[in-house]
Write an enzyme that holds these catalytic residues in place. Sequence first.
Site, PDB file in Angstrom:
ATOM      1  N   ASP A 144     -24.099 -18.292  -3.120  1.00 22.32           N
ATOM      2  CA  ASP A 144     -23.784 -17.925  -4.419  1.00 22.32           C
ATOM      3  C   ASP A 144     -24.535 -16.496  -4.822  1.00 22.32           C
ATOM      4  OD1 ASP A 144     -23.025 -20.529  -4.996  1.00 22.32           O
ATOM      5  OD2 ASP A 144     -24.869 -21.032  -5.508  1.00 22.32           O
ATOM      6  N   HIS A 185     -16.188 -20.054  -3.791  1.00 18.70           N
ATOM      7  CA  HIS A 185     -16.101 -18.384  -4.070  1.00 18.70           C
ATOM      8  C   HIS A 185     -15.219 -18.003  -5.252  1.00 18.70           C
ATOM      9  CE1 HIS A 185     -16.975 -17.334   0.604  1.00 18.70           C
ATOM     10  NE2 HIS A 185     -18.054 -18.060  -0.237  1.00 18.70           N
ATOM     11  N   GLN A 230     -21.924 -19.988   2.060  1.00 14.43           N
ATOM     12  CA  GLN A 230     -23.513 -20.431   1.775  1.00 14.43           C
ATOM     13  C   GLN A 230     -24.454 -18.996   2.129  1.00 14.43           C
ATOM     14  OE1 GLN A 230     -21.790 -23.271   3.914  1.00 14.43           O
ATOM     15  NE2 GLN A 230     -21.281 -23.830   2.027  1.00 14.43           N
TER      16      GLN A 230
END
Length: 428
Positions: free
Chosen positions: A13, A41, A224
């Site tokens: 994130d 995303h 990730q």
Amino acid sequence: MPSLVVVGTQWGDEGKGKIVDLIAQRADLVVRFQGGPNAGHSVNYAGKSLVFHQVPSGLLNPKARCLIGSGCVIDLGVLRQELDSLQQAGVSFEGRLFLDRKAHLILPYHRVLDRLREEGRGQRKIGTTVRGIGPCYEDKYSRIGIRVCDLLQEDVFADRLRRNLAFKNFLLMELHRADPLSSRQIRREFLAYAQDFGKMATDGSRLVADALNRGEKVLFEGAQGALLDIDHGTYPFVTSSAPTAGGACTGVGVGPSRTSNVLGVTKAYTTRVGKGPFPTEASGRLANQLRRWGREYGATTGRARRCGWFDAALVRYAVRLSGIRRIAVTKLDILDELTAVRMGVGYESAGGFLSDFDPTVPDLKPRYVQMPGWRKPTSVARRPDDLPREARAYLARIEKEVGAEVAIVSVGEDREATMVLSRSRWFQ
Ligand code: IMP
């Protein structure tokens, strides 16, 4: 340098979607190398917010080809939905999207087992995305997984499914007291996918090697972040793949000499979803402010993210793991209102001061430096000189602490809200 690997340096994130979307405008081939629909995303496109789970963000560049590499796990149902929504947004992918034949498939039993296991863990939950990621990688390493190439041979698929389902249904019924799954239904669903996706199946390693040999620009898009890496992350609170740069080599079938240009994406503060250690985690007012200003809710699960100060020692660790030379700092604007900003630069532990993050040492207490805030909007800045002096000092401190050059600074969701500081051809 014809290739660039983009990786997350925190717990995911970090805003990779926006950065990859930006850089992908210059790419000929964009490749995902690990993970699956656990990723989310978000990218702003033609006034709409699009969320990609499995499709490489490069699909928005009409000239780029995209590959989902062999290190990924693919949920074809999710992929189909994603492609449908892209089509509705006017994005054509005909002949541009490829799946490596060796990539493993997520089957319905993986999702069900992921959920039942999480429920069964009680207080010891990992906080997975319940997308079946862990159970699918487990089957891969137990050598009973089903790959894209297996789906394309009807009798091979039927045979593997029958064997696997006998065991999975045993687990579902005897261990979890849950209903068994129907082999016939799964077969029907997957044979339809074979029709839809068969023509996208390819040798991904060959595709990438040919592109590099032609001098094309290849972008490797990580999902990730480093601290979720199965080997180097905060185990067991990690994902089941390698989101560090080495994952690009094994997850595509390309040598390290061709993937040595690595950009790390880092948020100007830190967030994490799911359980596990988070040394600079904030509570109370600051956590709520960062969550509200940064809209810190998971793109895949909608969960509220845990928030805290920037942890430079943690990112320095990620820089080491992936050989990162340059970083993109995202969401600087979220800190605009704060009167002072803090940054973790190391840890107090039972054994004394630790300058580097170490995922095997429990209960690390961060040592902070405090710097004045800027209390001016940065979202309007388009050149580094437009930034308040204090914001520039904050970026300079990040650069010094993590040991990588700040190449890009993002101050908003739109492509325009980006400053490029590096002269690399990839970013200009
Ligand atoms: P899994 O990947 O679904 O098995 O989840 C394992 C851990 O990784 C959990 O803490 C998830 O919240 C986290 N995770 C997985 N994918 C992402 C992501 O894309 N962003 C942030 N956290 C993630």
